[in-house]
Scaffold this motif. Structure first.
Motif, mmCIF file in Angstrom:
data_model
loop_
_atom_site.group_PDB
_atom_site.id
_atom_site.type_symbol
_atom_site.label_atom_id
_atom_site.label_comp_id
_atom_site.label_asym_id
_atom_site.label_seq_id
_atom_site.Cartn_x
_atom_site.Cartn_y
_atom_site.Cartn_z
ATOM 1 N N MET A 153 0.822 -1.205 0.000
ATOM 2 C CA MET A 153 0.000 0.000 0.000
ATOM 3 C C MET A 153 0.863 1.264 0.000
ATOM 4 N N ALA A 154 1.955 1.261 0.754
ATOM 5 C CA ALA A 154 2.828 2.437 0.804
ATOM 6 C C ALA A 154 3.493 2.672 -0.548
ATOM 7 N N ARG A 155 3.900 1.610 -1.217
ATOM 8 C CA ARG A 155 4.512 1.771 -2.546
ATOM 9 C C ARG A 155 3.483 2.281 -3.556
ATOM 10 N N ARG A 156 2.248 1.806 -3.466
ATOM 11 C CA ARG A 156 1.193 2.320 -4.350
ATOM 12 C C ARG A 156 0.948 3.800 -4.070
ATOM 13 N N ALA A 157 0.900 4.169 -2.793
ATOM 14 C CA ALA A 157 0.691 5.572 -2.420
ATOM 15 C C ALA A 157 1.818 6.441 -2.960
ATOM 16 N N ALA A 158 3.044 5.954 -2.865
ATOM 17 C CA ALA A 158 4.188 6.714 -3.377
ATOM 18 C C ALA A 158 4.104 6.875 -4.892
ATOM 19 N N ALA A 159 3.586 5.870 -5.572
ATOM 20 C CA ALA A 159 3.498 5.920 -7.030
ATOM 21 C C ALA A 159 2.433 6.904 -7.514
ATOM 22 N N VAL A 160 1.325 7.009 -6.786
ATOM 23 C CA VAL A 160 0.220 7.859 -7.252
ATOM 24 C C VAL A 160 0.124 9.190 -6.511
ATOM 25 N N GLY A 161 0.841 9.316 -5.411
ATOM 26 C CA GLY A 161 0.731 10.514 -4.587
ATOM 27 C C GLY A 161 1.746 11.582 -4.951
ATOM 28 N N ALA A 196 6.858 15.021 -3.724
ATOM 29 C CA ALA A 196 7.692 15.880 -2.888
ATOM 30 C C ALA A 196 6.907 16.247 -1.639
ATOM 31 N N GLY A 197 7.628 16.545 -0.586
ATOM 32 C CA GLY A 197 7.008 17.020 0.641
ATOM 33 C C GLY A 197 6.710 15.937 1.663
ATOM 34 N N PRO A 198 6.029 16.325 2.727
ATOM 35 C CA PRO A 198 5.782 15.426 3.851
ATOM 36 C C PRO A 198 4.968 14.191 3.492
ATOM 37 N N HIS A 199 3.995 14.311 2.604
ATOM 38 C CA HIS A 199 3.189 13.142 2.238
ATOM 39 C C HIS A 199 4.072 12.103 1.551
ATOM 40 N N CYS A 200 4.902 12.562 0.655
ATOM 41 C CA CYS A 200 5.839 11.691 -0.043
ATOM 42 C C CYS A 200 6.758 10.982 0.959
ATOM 43 N N ARG A 201 7.287 11.744 1.911
ATOM 44 C CA ARG A 201 8.175 11.148 2.931
ATOM 45 C C ARG A 201 7.451 10.100 3.747
ATOM 46 N N ARG A 202 6.177 10.322 4.081
ATOM 47 C CA ARG A 202 5.405 9.340 4.866
ATOM 48 C C ARG A 202 5.332 8.006 4.122
ATOM 49 N N HIS A 203 5.042 8.081 2.818
ATOM 50 C CA HIS A 203 4.937 6.844 2.041
ATOM 51 C C HIS A 203 6.261 6.075 2.080
ATOM 52 N N ALA A 245 16.791 6.516 0.068
ATOM 53 C CA ALA A 245 17.116 7.553 -0.923
ATOM 54 C C ALA A 245 15.830 8.160 -1.488
ATOM 55 N N SER A 246 14.828 7.326 -1.732
ATOM 56 C CA SER A 246 13.544 7.826 -2.228
ATOM 57 C C SER A 246 12.889 8.734 -1.199
ATOM 58 N N ARG A 247 12.947 8.322 0.075
ATOM 59 C CA ARG A 247 12.379 9.155 1.149
ATOM 60 C C ARG A 247 13.101 10.497 1.219
ATOM 61 N N ASP A 248 14.423 10.464 1.169
ATOM 62 C CA ASP A 248 15.199 11.697 1.290
ATOM 63 C C ASP A 248 14.988 12.623 0.093
ATOM 64 N N ALA A 249 14.718 12.035 -1.074
ATOM 65 C CA ALA A 249 14.484 12.843 -2.280
ATOM 66 C C ALA A 249 13.165 13.614 -2.199
ATOM 67 N N CYS A 250 12.309 13.248 -1.284
ATOM 68 C CA CYS A 250 11.023 13.930 -1.121
ATOM 69 C C CYS A 250 11.181 15.323 -0.533
ATOM 70 N N THR A 251 12.283 15.591 0.114
ATOM 71 C CA THR A 251 12.505 16.886 0.732
ATOM 72 C C THR A 251 13.084 17.834 -0.301
ATOM 73 N N VAL A 252 12.280 18.808 -0.687
ATOM 74 C CA VAL A 252 12.661 19.772 -1.717
ATOM 75 C C VAL A 252 12.519 21.159 -1.104
ATOM 76 N N ALA A 253 13.539 21.985 -1.304
ATOM 77 C CA ALA A 253 13.481 23.350 -0.766
ATOM 78 C C ALA A 253 12.392 24.144 -1.475
ATOM 79 N N ALA A 254 11.714 24.943 -0.720
ATOM 80 C CA ALA A 254 10.669 25.809 -1.295
ATOM 81 C C ALA A 254 11.333 26.865 -2.174
ATOM 82 N N PRO A 255 10.624 27.291 -3.218
ATOM 83 C CA PRO A 255 11.191 28.336 -4.063
ATOM 84 C C PRO A 255 11.338 29.625 -3.271
ATOM 85 N N PRO A 256 12.310 30.446 -3.612
ATOM 86 C CA PRO A 256 12.488 31.695 -2.867
ATOM 87 C C PRO A 256 11.303 32.624 -3.075
#
Length: 172
Positions: free
Chosen positions: A118-126, A129-136, A159-170
């Motif tokens: 279920m978590a892999r499916r959520a990551a594929a369709v969700g 980037a961001g906290p939701h991505c990291r949760r999956h 690595a996939s979890r860490d890639a979810c953290t993206v800096a906000a645009p300035p």
């Protein structure tokens, strides 16, 4: 020592050297603690004020269902909640929030195979980037840790979890 005695000793030494070494111990999974796994998943979903937060689009019809489900983690309702989430997923199979809720419900029910699926499916369709991505992806990481999975799969999930953290645009 006689020549035959030294020959026997040499033969014994060679035979003992040929004996196979005991097999390396298999890695043992850390103590399976669903509550600690859920706490790690919750922590992964905390947004940093400097990161890009992507909120998944939700179907308004699902809001009522989510309210009806109430506390998804209530220990006395885990099986019923799991069934209700499965029914909701039949109607909305690509709802990342429902998939994640079902993954966490599966962890609490000690069903790691369903949790990972279920978590892999959520990551594929969700959100990608961001906290939701990291949760999956943290859910996948926690399952792999509980299973004492090979290092490559774990490193890939981390690595996939860490890639979810993206800096906000300035902001200007």
């Amino acid at each position: 020592m006689s020549r035959s005695g030294s020959g026997a000793a040499l033969a014994l030494l060679l035979l003992s050297a040929c004996a196979s070494a005991p097999p390396a111990p298999r890695p043992v999974a850390a103590t399976f603690d669903p509550a600690a796994m859920i706490a790690a998943i919750d922590q992964a979903g905390v947004a940093d004020s400097r990161e890009l937060v992507v909120r998944p689009l939700t179907d308004g019809r699902m809001d009522g269902l989510k309210q009806e489900l109430g506390d998804l983690r209530a220990p006395d309702r885990l099986a019923i909640t799991g069934q209700q989430l499965e029914l909701a997923l039949e109607a909305q199979p690509d709802d990342a929030e429902l998939l994640q809720a079902r993954a966490e419900n599966a962890i609490l029910q000690r069903d790691l195979a369903t949790a990972e699926h279920m978590a892999r499916r959520a990551a594929a369709v969700g959100a990608q980037a961001g906290p939701h991505c990291r949760r999956h992806w943290e859910t996948v990481v926690q399952v792999l840790l509980a299973r004492a999975s090979d290092g490559d799969a774990l490193a890939e999930a981390e690595a996939s979890r860490d890639a979810c953290t993206v800096a906000a645009p300035p902001r200007y």
